[in-house]
Write an enzyme that holds these catalytic residues in place. Structure first.
Site, PDB file in Angstrom:
ATOM      1  N   LYS A  57       0.819  -1.207   0.000  1.00 19.82           N
ATOM      2  CA  LYS A  57       0.000   0.000   0.000  1.00 19.82           C
ATOM      3  C   LYS A  57       0.858   1.265   0.000  1.00 19.82           C
ATOM      4  O   LYS A  57       0.520   2.246  -0.635  1.00 19.82           O
ATOM      5  CB  LYS A  57      -0.930   0.002   1.212  1.00 19.82           C
ATOM      6  N   LYS A  76      12.856  -1.989   0.766  1.00 19.94           N
ATOM      7  CA  LYS A  76      11.461  -1.563   0.761  1.00 19.94           C
ATOM      8  C   LYS A  76      11.400  -0.043   0.751  1.00 19.94           C
ATOM      9  O   LYS A  76      12.000   0.608   1.598  1.00 19.94           O
ATOM     10  CB  LYS A  76      10.739  -2.121   1.987  1.00 19.94           C
ATOM     11  N   LEU A 124      15.919  -4.816   4.137  1.00 20.17           N
ATOM     12  CA  LEU A 124      15.404  -6.075   4.662  1.00 20.17           C
ATOM     13  C   LEU A 124      16.152  -7.272   4.082  1.00 20.17           C
ATOM     14  O   LEU A 124      16.724  -7.186   2.991  1.00 20.17           O
ATOM     15  CB  LEU A 124      13.909  -6.208   4.316  1.00 20.17           C
ATOM     16  N   TYR A 126      16.816 -10.526   2.105  1.00 18.87           N
ATOM     17  CA  TYR A 126      16.246 -11.071   0.875  1.00 18.87           C
ATOM     18  C   TYR A 126      16.000 -12.566   1.073  1.00 18.87           C
ATOM     19  O   TYR A 126      16.883 -13.301   1.490  1.00 18.87           O
ATOM     20  CB  TYR A 126      17.183 -10.854  -0.312  1.00 18.87           C
ATOM     21  N   ASP A 170      -1.094 -10.986  13.318  1.00 16.52           N
ATOM     22  CA  ASP A 170      -1.505 -10.994  11.906  1.00 16.52           C
ATOM     23  C   ASP A 170      -0.801 -12.102  11.126  1.00 16.52           C
ATOM     24  O   ASP A 170      -0.277 -11.873  10.042  1.00 16.52           O
ATOM     25  CB  ASP A 170      -1.232  -9.631  11.277  1.00 16.52           C
ATOM     26  N   LYS A 172      -0.578 -14.920   8.710  1.00 15.01           N
ATOM     27  CA  LYS A 172      -1.303 -15.442   7.551  1.00 15.01           C
ATOM     28  C   LYS A 172      -0.284 -15.661   6.439  1.00 15.01           C
ATOM     29  O   LYS A 172       0.811 -15.092   6.483  1.00 15.01           O
ATOM     30  CB  LYS A 172      -2.412 -14.488   7.103  1.00 15.01           C
ATOM     31  N   ASN A 175       2.022 -12.966   4.891  1.00 12.36           N
ATOM     32  CA  ASN A 175       3.093 -12.337   5.672  1.00 12.36           C
ATOM     33  C   ASN A 175       4.297 -13.247   5.871  1.00 12.36           C
ATOM     34  O   ASN A 175       5.127 -12.979   6.727  1.00 12.36           O
ATOM     35  CB  ASN A 175       2.548 -11.907   7.044  1.00 12.36           C
ATOM     36  N   ASP A 188       6.460  -9.798   8.559  1.00 11.24           N
ATOM     37  CA  ASP A 188       5.696  -8.592   8.842  1.00 11.24           C
ATOM     38  C   ASP A 188       5.249  -8.564  10.292  1.00 11.24           C
ATOM     39  O   ASP A 188       4.572  -9.479  10.730  1.00 11.24           O
ATOM     40  CB  ASP A 188       4.472  -8.554   7.931  1.00 11.24           C
ATOM     41  N   THR A 206     -10.620 -10.276   5.802  1.00 17.59           N
ATOM     42  CA  THR A 206     -10.079  -9.738   7.034  1.00 17.59           C
ATOM     43  C   THR A 206     -10.113 -10.702   8.211  1.00 17.59           C
ATOM     44  O   THR A 206      -9.165 -10.788   8.973  1.00 17.59           O
ATOM     45  CB  THR A 206     -10.847  -8.466   7.444  1.00 17.59           C
TER      46      THR A 206
END
Ligand code: N15
Length: 303
Positions: A57, A76, A124, A126, A170, A172, A175, A188, A206
């Site tokens: 985003k 990033k 970050l 790789y 979170d 999932k 991530n 994440d 969600t």
């Protein structure tokens, strides 16, 4: 500078990855000490930018190489204006501080960050294996052996975080990344709670990984990650999350009732572990430290 990043703010001790050998963390730690002494700040000119690896985003992730050391990283690039517009700069600062201090083979390393007038750059680790989500989509589901390794690794990584009082919240497939030895990498940290991905924006994306106490808006603690691990294990073995339904409220009901159904063909010991992770009462959930000793994990990690 409205993002609150100070030029001399404490960065990761390993912000100067000078090592030739990507897998040698010792070398990196050493060179980072030298780098600290020199007070070196990273800048975009230190990197050669390669192909884009992904898009989020607030910006993009690129393959990049530190010029001096030839060390490969994922860079990033976040746009300040977008971060400010969404009001997430404090969240980002917190996440950077958390991520910089985590050292675990199943958690994606963050080596440091820098910024210019318009952007913030996160250096970050790789991951050569790429996104786990893609692998799961292309394969449909994972076999028991791979699933057990992933779940065991995840349990240990999350336990490491909980010991530092960090709750992921979170978990999932989106991530997670895959390392060079096929190991899972949590990429994440809580960040995406405030940075919805496209899948989260869809009607029912969600809720799937959230435990009853969270969908019901009750208080929650680190046991939320145990629930999510159960959802993840189910999705690895079955190919879709357990409480999937048409629309938000139907998913909500299935989670709240723990409406858990297994397709034919799942082993008894796998169902036993999933049930022990997907307990409605957080206090009744299996502890993360017990996961590596569960019969299903032990059976599949042998050989
Ligand atoms: C808020 C901040 C402090 C937390 C830091 N973590 C993140 O920003 C989460 N994040 C990780 N966002 C993007 C990434 C990311 C890192 C995405 C992709 C990769 C990555 N490292 N390696 C990759 C990667 N390797 C690939 C190999 C093949 C195909 C695609 C690949 N992507």
């Amino acid at each position: 500078m409205t993002t609150g990043f100070k030029r001399n703010a404490a960065q990761s001790p390993a912000r100067h990855p000078l090592s030739e050998n990507q897998t040698e963390n010792k070398n990196m730690e050493q060179s980072s000490i030298e780098a600290s002494k020199n007070g070196k700040q990273w800048c975009l000119n230190d990197f050669e930018i390669g192909k884009p690896l992904g898009r989020g985003k607030f910006g993009k992730v690129y393959l990049a190489r530190e010029k001096k050391s030839k060390y490969i990283v994922a860079l990033k690039v976040l746009t300040k204006s977008q971060l400010l517009k969404a009001g997430v700069e404090h969240q980002l600062r917190r996440e950077i501080e958390i991520q910089c201090h985590l050292r675990n083979r199943n958690i994606l390393r963050m080596y440091g960050y820098f910024y210019d007038n318009k952007r913030i750059y996160l250096i970050l680790e790789y991951s050569t294996g790429g996104e786990l989500y893609r692998k799961l989509t292309s394969k449909g589901r994972f076999n028991e052996k791979n699933s057990a390794k992933y779940i065991c690794d995840m349990a240990q990584a999350l336990s490491y975080c909980h010991a530092k009082h960090i709750i992921h919240r979170d978990i999932k497939p989106e991530n997670l990344l895959i390392g060079s030895r096929g190991e899972i990498k949590i990429a994440d940290f809580g960040w995406s709670v405030h940075a919805p991905t496209s899948r989260r924006n869809t009607l029912c994306g969600t809720l799937d990984y959230l435990p009853p106490e969270m969908v019901e808006g009750r208080e929650h603690d680190e046991m939320v990650d145990v629930w999510s691990l159960g959802v993840l294990m189910y999705e690895f073995l079955v190919g879709s999350p357990p409480f999937e339904a048409e629309g938000h409220s139907a998913t909500y009901r299935r989670i709240s009732r723990v409406d858990l159904k297994f397709p034919k063909g799942l082993s008894e010991d796998s169902k036993d572990l999933i049930r022990k992770l997907l307990q409605k009462d957080p206090r009744k959930r299996l502890s993360l430290d017990s996961v590596p000793n569960h019969p299903w994990v032990l059976r599949n990690l042998r050989s």
